[in-house]
Design a protein around this motif. Structure first.
Motif, PDB file in Angstrom:
ATOM      1  N   THR A 194       0.278 -10.896  -4.697  1.00 28.73           N
ATOM      2  CA  THR A 194       1.170  -9.731  -4.681  1.00 28.73           C
ATOM      3  C   THR A 194       0.569  -8.697  -3.739  1.00 28.73           C
ATOM      4  O   THR A 194      -0.602  -8.809  -3.343  1.00 28.73           O
ATOM      5  CB  THR A 194       1.327  -9.107  -6.083  1.00 28.73           C
ATOM      6  N   PRO A 195       1.332  -7.676  -3.383  1.00 29.66           N
ATOM      7  CA  PRO A 195       0.790  -6.637  -2.482  1.00 29.66           C
ATOM      8  C   PRO A 195      -0.455  -5.942  -3.008  1.00 29.66           C
ATOM      9  O   PRO A 195      -1.171  -5.301  -2.233  1.00 29.66           O
ATOM     10  CB  PRO A 195       1.961  -5.657  -2.359  1.00 29.66           C
ATOM     11  N   ARG A 196      -0.730  -6.074  -4.284  1.00 27.41           N
ATOM     12  CA  ARG A 196      -1.943  -5.452  -4.843  1.00 27.41           C
ATOM     13  C   ARG A 196      -3.182  -5.849  -4.048  1.00 27.41           C
ATOM     14  O   ARG A 196      -4.013  -5.008  -3.703  1.00 27.41           O
ATOM     15  CB  ARG A 196      -2.090  -5.853  -6.309  1.00 27.41           C
ATOM     16  N   GLY A 197      -3.362  -7.137  -3.754  1.00 31.30           N
ATOM     17  CA  GLY A 197      -4.573  -7.571  -3.055  1.00 31.30           C
ATOM     18  C   GLY A 197      -4.337  -8.528  -1.904  1.00 31.30           C
ATOM     19  O   GLY A 197      -5.274  -8.901  -1.207  1.00 31.30           O
ATOM     20  N   GLN A 198      -3.098  -8.937  -1.714  1.00 28.91           N
ATOM     21  CA  GLN A 198      -2.791  -9.973  -0.729  1.00 28.91           C
ATOM     22  C   GLN A 198      -3.190  -9.554   0.679  1.00 28.91           C
ATOM     23  O   GLN A 198      -2.902  -8.433   1.115  1.00 28.91           O
ATOM     24  CB  GLN A 198      -1.301 -10.281  -0.775  1.00 28.91           C
ATOM     25  N   GLN A 199      -3.884 -10.450   1.390  1.00 29.83           N
ATOM     26  CA  GLN A 199      -4.289 -10.228   2.772  1.00 29.83           C
ATOM     27  C   GLN A 199      -4.132 -11.534   3.549  1.00 29.83           C
ATOM     28  O   GLN A 199      -4.305 -12.619   2.986  1.00 29.83           O
ATOM     29  CB  GLN A 199      -5.748  -9.769   2.851  1.00 29.83           C
TER      30      GLN A 199
END
Length: 310
Positions: free
Chosen positions: A207-212
């Motif tokens: 999710t955008p919380r930690g996604q890279q």
């Protein structure tokens, strides 16, 4: 923060790093420096720099977060290899680079790692005595995890599967790259994958919380054999002489960080200063980036590093 790639004379590929510096940084001065090691399946842009690197830089340290060989923006082929021996050697090579920087105090180098990176940096400190103090954040002994949960408690079967797959690839077959997590939280729920660590890992990485982009959460199956014969804490009773801290959450999950943190604390009997920090209300992935548990951890880490590396 700046991105720098380097290659030492004994290296066949580049290592990509992020160098974080303190407020009012002066390149003419020397600073205590922390080498920050990312988790298994992660990359330098995630918790190793964005959480702990940032906090330590704000506390006055130069921090070097880096991508492991074969992963992220670092070099090495084939891609997505998880090789514990190489992961530990990467720590030494980053230190080799760090000591060439005029603003790094070579006598004041510490290490920190998260999850699998915690296991790797603890293992590195056993033999890398340029590390003067070391912290494992919710540290995981990847060898133990592969022999147990990741192999479904059938390590010999896993090794036989890896052997067959490597033979197939050597004969021209397609490489098998395993995805380590469900693609989304919805998929995790639909497939009953709601165990705490698996579900929270999906929440962080997918999710955008930690996604890279570099945090691939993938592993080349055929090249993982040596992981099952590796142990992060071998000879810790004798060789872990530096100050060591393990930070663990008491909300236990399947990846075993609580157990592993307790183990290294118990075995590091030769350490000059061994500390165990238990956070009662928090889990493994809470310690990746959630402000309250990270703040509680940093309240212990900063004085620990200040005492031992300045």
């Amino acid at each position: 923060m700046k991105k720098v790639s380097f290659r030492n004379s004994d290296m066949a590929w580049d290592i990509s790093t992020l160098i974080l510096t303190p407020p009012n940084f002066d390149e003419a001065k020397q600073y205590p420096t922390v080498i920050s090691v990312h988790p298994f399946g992660s990359c330098k842009e995630q918790t190793s720099s964005a959480t702990y690197g940032k906090a330590l830089a704000e506390a006055g340290y130069v921090v070097i977060a880096f991508d492991a060989s074969f992963q992220g923006e670092s070099g090495g082929e084939p891609r997505f290899v998880e090789d514990p021996t190489q992961r530990v050697e990467d720590v030494s090579r980053v230190i080799d680079y760090a000591v060439t920087l005029p603003y790094v105090d070579a006598e004041k180098i510490a290490g920190i790692g998260v999850c699998g990176g915690g296991g790797y940096v603890l293992n590195a400190a056993l033999t890398e005595k340029r590390i003067k103090a070391v912290v494992g954040i919710t540290p995981v002994n990847i060898g133990r995890l592969f022999r147990e949960g990741f192999s479904m408690y059938n390590p010999i079967g896993a090794l036989e599967g890896m052997a067959a797959q490597r033979t197939a690839e050597a004969r021209g077959g397609e490489r098998l790259v395993n995805e380590l997590l469900p693609a989304s939280l919805a998929e995790a729920k639909d497939n009953g994958m709601t165990e705490r660590d698996v579900y929270e890992a999906t929440e962080y990485y997918k999710t955008p919380r930690g996604q890279q982009p570099g945090g691939a959460t993938r592993m080349l199956f055929s090249h993982a054999q040596k992981t099952l014969a590796w142990d992060a804490f071998s000879f810790a009773e004798t060789l872990m002489t530096q100050p060591v801290m393990a930070v663990i959450g008491q909300k236990v999950g399947a990846f075993g960080a609580y157990r592993d943190g307790m183990e290294i604390y118990g075995r590091a009997v030769a350490s000059k200063d061994r500390q165990l920090v238990e956070l009662e209300d928090w889990s493994h992935y809470d310690l990746y980036d959630k402000s309250e548990p990270v703040g509680l951890a940093m309240a212990q880490i900063v004085p620990f590093f200040k005492e031992h590396v300045g």
